[in-house]
Design an enzyme around this catalytic site. Structure first.
Site, PDB file in Angstrom:
ATOM      1  N   ARG A   1      -0.949   1.763  -3.597  1.00 33.50           N
ATOM      2  CA  ARG A   1      -0.903   0.232  -3.071  1.00 33.50           C
ATOM      3  C   ARG A   1       0.462  -0.215  -2.416  1.00 33.50           C
ATOM      4  O   ARG A   1       1.329  -0.066  -2.799  1.00 33.50           O
ATOM      5  CB  ARG A   1      -1.113  -0.787  -4.249  1.00 33.50           C
ATOM      6  CG  ARG A   1      -2.617  -0.494  -4.932  1.00 33.50           C
ATOM      7  CD  ARG A   1      -3.266  -1.818  -5.599  1.00 33.50           C
ATOM      8  NE  ARG A   1      -1.983  -2.263  -6.604  1.00 33.50           N
ATOM      9  CZ  ARG A   1      -2.103  -3.600  -7.250  1.00 33.50           C
ATOM     10  NH1 ARG A   1      -3.529  -4.134  -7.220  1.00 33.50           N
ATOM     11  NH2 ARG A   1      -1.408  -3.902  -8.236  1.00 33.50           N
TER      12      ARG A   1
ATOM     13  N   THR B   1       1.420  -6.260   0.614  1.00 28.86           N
ATOM     14  CA  THR B   1      -0.225  -6.495   0.900  1.00 28.86           C
ATOM     15  C   THR B   1      -0.845  -6.073  -0.192  1.00 28.86           C
ATOM     16  O   THR B   1      -2.270  -6.867  -0.439  1.00 28.86           O
ATOM     17  CB  THR B   1      -0.394  -5.697   2.127  1.00 28.86           C
ATOM     18  OG1 THR B   1      -0.808  -4.332   1.891  1.00 28.86           O
ATOM     19  CG2 THR B   1       0.389  -5.849   3.394  1.00 28.86           C
TER      20      THR B   1
ATOM     21  N   ASP C   1       2.918   4.669 -14.008  1.00 23.35           N
ATOM     22  CA  ASP C   1       4.037   4.873 -14.494  1.00 23.35           C
ATOM     23  C   ASP C   1       3.998   5.064 -16.047  1.00 23.35           C
ATOM     24  O   ASP C   1       4.639   5.865 -16.569  1.00 23.35           O
ATOM     25  CB  ASP C   1       4.780   3.441 -14.219  1.00 23.35           C
ATOM     26  CG  ASP C   1       5.462   3.341 -12.931  1.00 23.35           C
ATOM     27  OD1 ASP C   1       5.539   4.388 -12.275  1.00 23.35           O
ATOM     28  OD2 ASP C   1       5.667   2.139 -12.402  1.00 23.35           O
TER      29      ASP C   1
HETATM   30  C1  PRP Z   1      -3.010   1.852  -9.162  1.00 25.44           C
HETATM   31  C2  PRP Z   1      -4.194   2.263  -9.869  1.00 25.44           C
HETATM   32  C3  PRP Z   1      -5.330   2.134  -8.718  1.00 25.44           C
HETATM   33  C4  PRP Z   1      -4.772   1.011  -8.069  1.00 25.44           C
HETATM   34  C5  PRP Z   1      -5.725  -0.029  -8.247  1.00 25.44           C
HETATM   35  O1  PRP Z   1      -2.318   2.954  -8.396  1.00 25.44           O
HETATM   36  O2  PRP Z   1      -4.319   3.530 -10.479  1.00 25.44           O
HETATM   37  O3  PRP Z   1      -5.419   3.557  -8.044  1.00 25.44           O
HETATM   38  O4  PRP Z   1      -3.614   0.762  -8.383  1.00 25.44           O
HETATM   39  O5  PRP Z   1      -5.363  -1.358  -7.714  1.00 25.44           O
HETATM   40  P1  PRP Z   1      -6.479  -1.924  -6.714  1.00 25.44           P
HETATM   41  O6  PRP Z   1      -7.754  -1.978  -7.190  1.00 25.44           O
HETATM   42  O7  PRP Z   1      -5.729  -3.216  -6.315  1.00 25.44           O
HETATM   43  O8  PRP Z   1      -6.388  -0.955  -5.490  1.00 25.44           O
HETATM   44  P2  PRP Z   1      -1.038   2.690  -7.554  1.00 25.44           P
HETATM   45  O9  PRP Z   1      -1.189   2.298  -6.166  1.00 25.44           O
HETATM   46  O10 PRP Z   1      -0.321   1.829  -8.486  1.00 25.44           O
HETATM   47  O11 PRP Z   1      -0.516   4.271  -7.344  1.00 25.44           O
HETATM   48  P3  PRP Z   1      -0.158   5.310  -8.551  1.00 25.44           P
HETATM   49  O12 PRP Z   1      -1.439   5.571  -9.447  1.00 25.44           O
HETATM   50  O13 PRP Z   1       0.375   6.335  -7.787  1.00 25.44           O
HETATM   51  O14 PRP Z   1       0.758   4.457  -9.351  1.00 25.44           O
HETATM   52  N1  URA Z   2      -2.411  -0.934 -10.855  1.00 24.41           N
HETATM   53  C1  URA Z   2      -2.126  -0.462 -12.245  1.00 24.41           C
HETATM   54  O1  URA Z   2      -1.634   0.352 -12.517  1.00 24.41           O
HETATM   55  N2  URA Z   2      -2.182  -1.784 -13.079  1.00 24.41           N
HETATM   56  C2  URA Z   2      -2.996  -2.865 -12.680  1.00 24.41           C
HETATM   57  O2  URA Z   2      -2.701  -3.669 -13.370  1.00 24.41           O
HETATM   58  C3  URA Z   2      -3.074  -2.948 -11.301  1.00 24.41           C
HETATM   59  C4  URA Z   2      -3.058  -1.892 -10.448  1.00 24.41           C
END
Ligand code: PRP
Ligand code: URA
Length: 208
Positions: free
Chosen positions: A103, A107, A202
């Protein structure tokens, strides 16, 4: 449209432990895996069966086995990786694809950085895994990518969902089956789920 929100006490209990800020990386990983298995058991209840003939010590008989229709598991990187072994515990021969999305910090929209999916997606039931369904942007994009490559029988599993994400995903893809461990209150100003569990990636990988 099909949405299942789980009511099982074991899933509720384990999600409560996940939310706790004092739950460390090792326990967090184990819990994510265990919840995926519990949810997967339900999400796979419509797996097609076929019948095989075999001998028991008593007689020859015809009995059901899960049919050859191939299953694919597709975690959204990174956090979805934490759920993979929980599903493989149920269906060890499933193929595994990967979709990399992160993400954007400003944005909150997803950016694609990787996509490698099994062949013959059109013949498979595909289970997309991501513990968090927040705005729904990542889930919608992941399903778009799978559909573009021919996938059509799609299930999406998240452990915690926000109403905003569930609405966005079910409106964008009314034909898929969605399974959520729990539906939370909503999103905060940074698009994190409230009360949620923080940043799933994380916490699984211990990167913060
Ligand atoms: C987190 C989570 C989802 C996304 C959800 O991933 O694992 O993929 O956010 O958010 P959304 O519904 O608003 O799209 P992140 O982008 O933080 O990446 P990561 O798993 O690599 O930490
Ligand atoms: N991604 C996460 O890992 N946690 C949240 O709460 C939202 C997006």
């Amino acid at each position: 449209m099909s949405v299942t929100i789980f009511e099982h006490p074991l899933i509720k209990h384990k999600i409560t432990l996940l939310r706790d800020i004092n739950t460390g990386t090792r326990d967090f990983r184990t819990l994510i895996e265990e919840i995926a298995t519990l949810m997967g058991y339900e999400a796979l209840r419509d797996l097609p069966l076929e019948y095989v003939e075999l001998d028991t010590p008593i007689c020859r008989t015809v009995q059901p086995v899960v049919s050859g229709k191939k299953l694919a598991i597709v975690p959204i990187l990174r956090a979805g990786l934490g759920m993979v072994n929980g599903i493989l515990a149920l269906v060890p021969s499933a193929r595994v694809g990967h979709i990399g999305l992160y993400r954007d910090e400003v944005t909150h929209e997803p950016c694609e950085y990787y996509c490698k999916l099994p062949e013959n997606l059109e013949k498979r039931t595909i289970i997309v895994l991501d513990p968090m369904l927040a705005t729904g942007g990542s889930a919608v994009d992941a399903v778009n990518l799978i559909k573009k490559r021919g996938g059509s029988s799609i299930k999406f599993m998240s452990i915690i969902a926000a109403p905003e994400g569930l609405k966005r995903l079910s409106e964008a893809h009314p034909d898929i089956m969605i399974y959520c461990g729990h539906l939370d209150e909503g999103l905060n100003e940074n698009c994190y789920i409230v009360p949620g569990l923080g940043d799933a990636g994380d916490r699984i990988f211990g990167t913060k």
